[in-house]
Design a protein around this motif. Structure first.
Motif, PDB file in Angstrom:
ATOM      1  N   ASP A 125     -10.596  -0.476  -4.666  1.00 56.94           N
ATOM      2  CA  ASP A 125      -9.410   0.388  -4.757  1.00 56.94           C
ATOM      3  C   ASP A 125      -8.149  -0.346  -4.306  1.00 56.94           C
ATOM      4  OD1 ASP A 125     -10.395   0.329  -2.144  1.00 56.94           O
ATOM      5  OD2 ASP A 125      -9.664   2.336  -1.680  1.00 56.94           O
ATOM      6  N   ALA A 126      -8.256  -1.079  -3.201  1.00 54.57           N
ATOM      7  CA  ALA A 126      -7.089  -1.797  -2.698  1.00 54.57           C
ATOM      8  C   ALA A 126      -6.677  -2.898  -3.668  1.00 54.57           C
ATOM      9  CB  ALA A 126      -7.392  -2.392  -1.324  1.00 54.57           C
TER      10      ALA A 126
ATOM     11  N   THR B  43      -0.943  -8.894   3.275  1.00 52.80           N
ATOM     12  CA  THR B  43      -2.236  -8.413   3.757  1.00 52.80           C
ATOM     13  C   THR B  43      -3.313  -9.490   3.640  1.00 52.80           C
ATOM     14  OG1 THR B  43      -2.591  -7.430   1.569  1.00 52.80           O
ATOM     15  CG2 THR B  43      -1.819  -5.970   3.316  1.00 52.80           C
TER      16      THR B  43
ATOM     17  N   SER C 256     -16.272  -5.824  -4.752  1.00 48.89           N
ATOM     18  CA  SER C 256     -15.202  -6.389  -3.935  1.00 48.89           C
ATOM     19  C   SER C 256     -14.767  -7.683  -4.610  1.00 48.89           C
ATOM     20  CB  SER C 256     -15.680  -6.670  -2.512  1.00 48.89           C
ATOM     21  OG  SER C 256     -16.633  -7.710  -2.504  1.00 48.89           O
TER      22      SER C 256
ATOM     23  N   GLU D 298     -15.832   2.336  -0.450  1.00 54.46           N
ATOM     24  CA  GLU D 298     -16.512   1.704   0.673  1.00 54.46           C
ATOM     25  C   GLU D 298     -18.024   1.699   0.492  1.00 54.46           C
ATOM     26  OE1 GLU D 298     -15.066   3.841   4.011  1.00 54.46           O
ATOM     27  OE2 GLU D 298     -13.067   2.982   3.817  1.00 54.46           O
TER      28      GLU D 298
ATOM     29  N   SER E  71     -11.480  -8.085  -0.805  1.00 56.91           N
ATOM     30  CA  SER E  71     -10.814  -6.779  -0.850  1.00 56.91           C
ATOM     31  C   SER E  71     -11.712  -5.796  -1.570  1.00 56.91           C
ATOM     32  CB  SER E  71      -9.509  -6.872  -1.634  1.00 56.91           C
ATOM     33  OG  SER E  71      -8.707  -7.900  -1.125  1.00 56.91           O
TER      34      SER E  71
ATOM     35  N   ASP F 259      -0.810   5.484   3.366  1.00 52.40           N
ATOM     36  CA  ASP F 259      -1.879   4.619   3.856  1.00 52.40           C
ATOM     37  C   ASP F 259      -1.364   3.668   4.933  1.00 52.40           C
ATOM     38  OD1 ASP F 259      -3.837   5.705   2.183  1.00 52.40           O
ATOM     39  OD2 ASP F 259      -3.173   4.476   0.514  1.00 52.40           O
ATOM     40  N   GLN F 260      -0.150   3.180   4.741  1.00 48.75           N
ATOM     41  CA  GLN F 260       0.452   2.309   5.756  1.00 48.75           C
ATOM     42  C   GLN F 260       0.553   3.035   7.092  1.00 48.75           C
ATOM     43  OE1 GLN F 260       4.293   0.561   4.782  1.00 48.75           O
ATOM     44  NE2 GLN F 260       3.774   0.688   2.626  1.00 48.75           N
TER      45      GLN F 260
ATOM     46  N   ALA G 122      -4.975  -1.434  -6.741  1.00 49.37           N
ATOM     47  CA  ALA G 122      -3.621  -0.970  -6.434  1.00 49.37           C
ATOM     48  C   ALA G 122      -2.663  -2.151  -6.320  1.00 49.37           C
ATOM     49  CB  ALA G 122      -3.634  -0.160  -5.134  1.00 49.37           C
ATOM     50  N   LEU G 123      -3.133  -3.207  -5.671  1.00 42.55           N
ATOM     51  CA  LEU G 123      -2.304  -4.410  -5.540  1.00 42.55           C
ATOM     52  C   LEU G 123      -2.019  -5.014  -6.916  1.00 42.55           C
ATOM     53  CD1 LEU G 123      -1.047  -6.625  -3.720  1.00 42.55           C
ATOM     54  CD2 LEU G 123      -3.291  -7.744  -3.699  1.00 42.55           C
TER      55      LEU G 123
ATOM     56  N   ALA H 260       0.849  -1.195   0.000  1.00 39.11           N
ATOM     57  CA  ALA H 260       0.000   0.000   0.000  1.00 39.11           C
ATOM     58  C   ALA H 260       0.885   1.246   0.000  1.00 39.11           C
ATOM     59  CB  ALA H 260      -0.891   0.006   1.232  1.00 39.11           C
TER      60      ALA H 260
END
Length: 574
Positions: free
Chosen positions: A160-161, A237, A194, A505, A157, A6-7, A164-165, A2
């Motif tokens: 967005d996450a 994660t 998701s 979200e 997930s 954000d981390q 990005a991953l 991330a």
DNA sequence: GCCGTTTTCGGCCCGACTGTTTTCAGTCG
């Protein structure tokens, strides 16, 4: 991995949670929470900032800056690790269950020794919670239901996450020797709200260097499967990532196959069989002599099946193949079609950035118009007043012309009360260019009450957009119950737009409801609901959700030129 | 712990709902 901001934000939030669980000062915890949000939403990169530079971030003072600097320098925060030693991670997880906060989680842990969600579920079901002071049978029931809601979204997930991953992994694989192409596929490419795992597809003659690139990444925690065509890993994660490597000439067929959905693929294969063909991840072949018909590109494969290329967002077997055959695939809205954003916040209420920063960032995104819609007084925690709102309007007017040709709209996000009423009388509402109205509480009203409530909001001549209509929070809260068909009909009749909220979200309305609403002729607004500069890009996820719902640009009011949009807004009050 | 046109102390996000209690604690937005 991330983004660093954000981390750090996640670590500060964890520190705040642990402070609360250990009975620390609530104001102190709130400070860390505020800093966590501020750091995560900070536009610049933390890397390279010293303690002094860190303190220029709002909400970050000497102490927090010291902890961040410690993390940047050593990769650890001593104070955080000390608290972690006292509180099992499961207790913090328990605190995340709806209706359970820090006090109940700490009580349950202290009195019953419960330190995982599973143990809590058992304790709730066997009645052991009832013995604790202040807890009863209803509380236990709420906890069980809360765990079920949480579990229904667990292991997944958010968009967005996951994107990005996927981008980070694809970049690493692409850099491996011999890699000709690499992209994500699966439900992520279909832009589901998701995803359970991340599918990456690559093209190369020799897969070994690509597989090595994935297994060697710092974010790879564990290799689950390691073969020549498929490698699966679990990230630090906890997300499963599957990398498949195919010969370059199979790329298109593999992309179709691994993008899915399963139901879409089954229908495609059925169509192939009828034509005397065979479709697999390796290509489209003649069933008789095995001759390869198509495989290099997706377009080629679809064309050989007598179909136009179908956008991944539609590949759910919800009628897209039939529509394609009839020449009736919608020309889906694209992010570049959007001319503006109609739902955004500033630090006047719960946003993180001042007005000028939000405007500058919006202008940099190329918006032709931009609405500022801070919260109204009925959300009392935001402490809005008439005077503050009017002062903001003056401030906004004074900014006119300072951001190129971007036109500024002064709006607000009203709160829809339990009876459907909103903040402010008509005379005050008439002063806004645009009003978004949203539900923020009383989620538990029954279906009839929620329907009446939404209908009354639609009938309000000053309400132009219903914000995040279903009020769901993905993986955390189901939306309200309402007679949605009646709501769509009311929106169409009254000229009220439904929002497609782009916050990862929310993604609210969701795809299926969008598809249902558009059959009533409803108009939509795709908004970022940005609370920070970095959230302005949430429009991307809103567009993806709108595409899944089959929306064309013309159905989305913020693709329209400002004059047409203004006419739409004005028509409401007549 | 952060912050300052009440500026180095004393506030800070307020109010309603829920569930447990008979006056309130915890949670949520």
């Amino acid at each position: 991995m991330a983004r660093l901001n954000d981390q750090v934000g996640a670590l500060l939030q964890e520190y705040a949670d642990l402070l609360l669980l250990t009975g620390g000062d609530a104001y102190r915890a709130r400070s860390y929470e505020k800093a966590a949000r501020s750091v995560a939403g900070h536009a610049g990169d933390l890397d390279g900032l010293d303690a002094k530079g860190l303190q220029t971030i709002p909400g970050v003072g000497k102490s927090t800056a010291g902890k961040i600097a410690e993390y940047l320098g050593t990769g650890r925060i001593q104070a955080l690790e000390a608290l972690r030693a006292d509180i099992p991670p499961g207790v913090r997880e328990i605190m995340g269950i709806p209706t359970v906060g820090p006090k109940k989680a700490a009580l349950i842990h202290r009195e019953l020794g419960v330190s995982t969600v599973d143990e809590l579920l058992d304790a709730a079901r066997t009645g052991r919670l009832d013995d604790l002071p202040g807890l009863g049978a209803r509380t236990a029931g709420n906890i069980v239901r809360g765990i079920q809601v949480l579990r229904s979204g667990a292991g997944r997930s958010l968009l967005d996450a996951a994107l990005a991953l996927a981008a980070e992994i694809a970049a690493a694989v692409r850099a491996a020797p011999g890699c000709e192409r690499c992209a994500h596929a699966g439900s992520l490419r279909r832009m589901r709200e998701s995803v359970g795992d991340v599918d990456i597809l690559a093209a190369a003659h020799d897969s070994a260097p690509l597989m090595a690139a994935l297994t060697g990444l710092p974010l790879t925690a564990e290799v689950l499967v390691g073969g020549p065509t498929k490698t699966s890993v679990r990230t630090t994660t906890g997300v499963q990532v599957d990398l498949r490597v195919v010969p370059p000439e199979d790329w298109g067929a593999a992309m179709v196959y691994f993008t899915g959905s399963k139901a879409h693929n089954i229908k495609l294969r059925g169509r192939a069989v009828k034509a005397g063909l065979k479709l697999s991840e390796y290509g489209l072949f003649d069933a008789g002599d095995g001759r390869r018909i198509a495989s290099r590109t997706e377009e080629e494969v679809y064309a050989a099946l007598g179909l136009p290329w179908i956008p991944p967002e539609l590949r759910e077997d919800r009628g897209e193949i039939e529509a394609a055959l009839a020449g009736g695939l919608p020309v889906l809205v694209e992010e570049s079609d959007l001319r503006g954003d109609l739902h955004t916040h500033t630090d006047l209420t719960d946003g993180l950035a001042p007005l000028e920063e939000m405007l500058a960032a919006a202008h940099a995104r190329g918006h032709a118009y931009y609405a500022v819609t801070d919260h109204a007084p009925d959300l009392s925690m935001q402490r809005m007043t008439d005077a503050k709102m009017l002062a903001q309007r003056e401030q906004l007017r004074s900014q006119a012309g300072r951001h190129g040709r971007m036109r500024l709209l002064h709006g607000t996000e009203l709160n829809i009360g339990p009876d459907g009423g909103v903040d402010w009388p008509a005379a005050f509402l008439a002063g806004f260019d645009i009003c978004v109205a949203s539900i923020h509480s009383h989620f538990g009203l029954d279906r009839d009450a929620q329907t009446r409530r939404l209908l009354r909001a639609c009938e309000n001549p000053y309400v132009h957009v219903i914000g995040h209509p279903a009020t769901r929070l993905l993986g955390r809260r189901d939306g309200i119950d309402a007679d949605w068909e009646a709501v769509y009909a009311a929106c169409a009749r009254t000229g009220t737009a439904l929002e497609v909220n782009g916050s990862p979200e929310r993604l609210d309305l969701g795809d299926e409801r969008i598809a249902a609403a558009r059959r009533h002729g409803v108009r939509f607004a795709i908004d970022s609901d940005a609370h920070a500069v970095g959230h302005l890009g949430n429009l991307r996820y809103g567009v993806a959700t709108a595409r899944r719902g089959g929306l064309t640009a013309d159905e989305v009011v913020n693709t329209w030129p400002l004059t047409r949009l203004r006419a739409f807004l004005r028509a409401k009050a007549r």
